[in-house]
Design an enzyme around this catalytic site. Structure first.
Site, PDB file in Angstrom:
ATOM      1  N   LYS A   1      -6.447  -4.898  -3.166  1.00 42.79           N
ATOM      2  CA  LYS A   1      -7.096  -5.578  -2.027  1.00 42.79           C
ATOM      3  C   LYS A   1      -8.152  -4.664  -1.392  1.00 42.79           C
ATOM      4  O   LYS A   1      -7.910  -3.476  -1.194  1.00 42.79           O
ATOM      5  CB  LYS A   1      -6.043  -6.007  -1.002  1.00 42.79           C
TER       6      LYS A   1
ATOM      7  N   ASP B   1       0.794  -1.243   0.000  1.00 46.68           N
ATOM      8  CA  ASP B   1       0.000   0.000   0.000  1.00 46.68           C
ATOM      9  C   ASP B   1       0.821   1.285   0.000  1.00 46.68           C
ATOM     10  O   ASP B   1       0.479   2.245   0.700  1.00 46.68           O
ATOM     11  CB  ASP B   1      -0.961   0.013   1.197  1.00 46.68           C
TER      12      ASP B   1
ATOM     13  N   CYS C   1      -2.019  -2.473   7.815  1.00 43.87           N
ATOM     14  CA  CYS C   1      -1.974  -3.431   6.696  1.00 43.87           C
ATOM     15  C   CYS C   1      -0.744  -4.325   6.729  1.00 43.87           C
ATOM     16  O   CYS C   1      -0.806  -5.475   6.291  1.00 43.87           O
ATOM     17  CB  CYS C   1      -2.093  -2.677   5.377  1.00 43.87           C
TER      18      CYS C   1
HETATM   19  C1  C5J Z   1      -3.029   0.597   5.537  1.00 39.72           C
HETATM   20  C2  C5J Z   1      -4.768   1.870   6.589  1.00 39.72           C
HETATM   21  N1  C5J Z   1      -2.510   0.360   4.342  1.00 39.72           N
HETATM   22  N2  C5J Z   1      -3.965   2.297   7.555  1.00 39.72           N
HETATM   23  N3  C5J Z   1      -4.279   1.126   5.567  1.00 39.72           N
HETATM   24  O1  C5J Z   1      -2.406   0.377   6.557  1.00 39.72           O
HETATM   25  O2  C5J Z   1      -5.939   2.153   6.582  1.00 39.72           O
END
Ligand code: C5J
Length: 236
Positions: free
Chosen positions: A127, A22, A160
């Site tokens: 995802k 991400d 994540c």
């Molecule tokens: C991730 C989030 N990628 N913090 N998403 O950690 O919402």
């Protein structure tokens, strides 16, 4: 062997994948979703440079590369109402933001930061959840490529990254989390998140910094092949 917590990690480049979780504009750039939730995005931006260097080293070593992106279909049909209701009421997933609709696939903000743009042949997994396995082809990609070890990087450490490492751990993967290549908006979560991975003899996996991983990749051992039983015995 990569010096790591709680023990050395016997990397096998042929069975390893670098996973970049991400590294999206919506999380990292000022004005994106992350900042809309009141977060300090500079805490995540510090990950970009060491991760770019690690990515180059892994590309040079021929390691499988998998990028993930958290986000949803434009009609939000893959976003549970409970997830939609969370966060800052003034800006939710799907609302217009400075980089397009927030966390919506195909929007500029949903895509990966320029510095870490995927190259041809690298996987990009979209995802809908926090973990990389839920609702995706991630597990199939790993299985098809014969991957058993994950070198885990990306953001955010406690959300994540942790969810993916926990999912992977339960599925039998060995996860090495790269400490300077994962980031949290909250310094205390970063510290404790990393401690939690390696605690109790490596309850979720191993932790090492990117210098340690890169030195191993450039050493002769790394290209020799799979770790022996003796190597694992030292690592356990
Ligand atoms: C991730 C989030 N990628 N913090 N998403 O950690 O919402």
């Amino acid at each position: 062997m990569i010096p790591a917590q709680p023990a050395p990690f016997p990397l096998d480049p042929d069975s390893a994948a670098l996973v970049l979780i991400d590294m999206q504009r919506d999380f990292l750039l000022p004005g994106g979703f992350g900042e809309s939730l009141g977060n300090d995005v500079s805490q995540l931006q510090r990950v970009v440079e060491p991760l770019r260097t690690l990515l180059e080293a892994c590309r040079a070593a021929g390691i499988t590369i998998i990028h993930t992106r958290e986000g949803h279909l434009p009609d939000l049909s893959d976003c549970p109402p409970a997830k939609l209701r969370r966060g800052n009421p003034s800006q939710r997933i799907g609302d217009p933001g400075p980089y397009g609709r927030i966390l919506i696939r195909g929007e500029y903000g949903h895509d990966l930061v320029d510095e870490l743009a995927p190259e041809p042949g690298e996987h990009v997994v979209d995802k809908p959840g926090k973990g990389a396995f839920y609702g995706t082809e991630f597990g199939d990609i790993l299985e098809r490529a014969g991957i058993t070890q994950l070198i885990v990087t990306g953001v955010t450490t406690e959300v994540c990254v942790h969810t993916t490492v926990r999912e992977a751990n339960d599925r039998g993967y060995d996860c090495l989390v790269v400490s300077d290549c994962v980031g949290s908006y909250f310094p205390e979560f970063q510290k404790v998140g990393l401690q939690m991975v390696a605690a109790q003899g490596g309850i979720f996996g191993w932790v090492a910094d990117s210098d340690a991983v890169i030195s191993e990749l450039s050493s002769e051992f790394a290209v020799v092949g799979a770790p022996t039983d003796e190597a694992w015995a030292v690592a356990r």
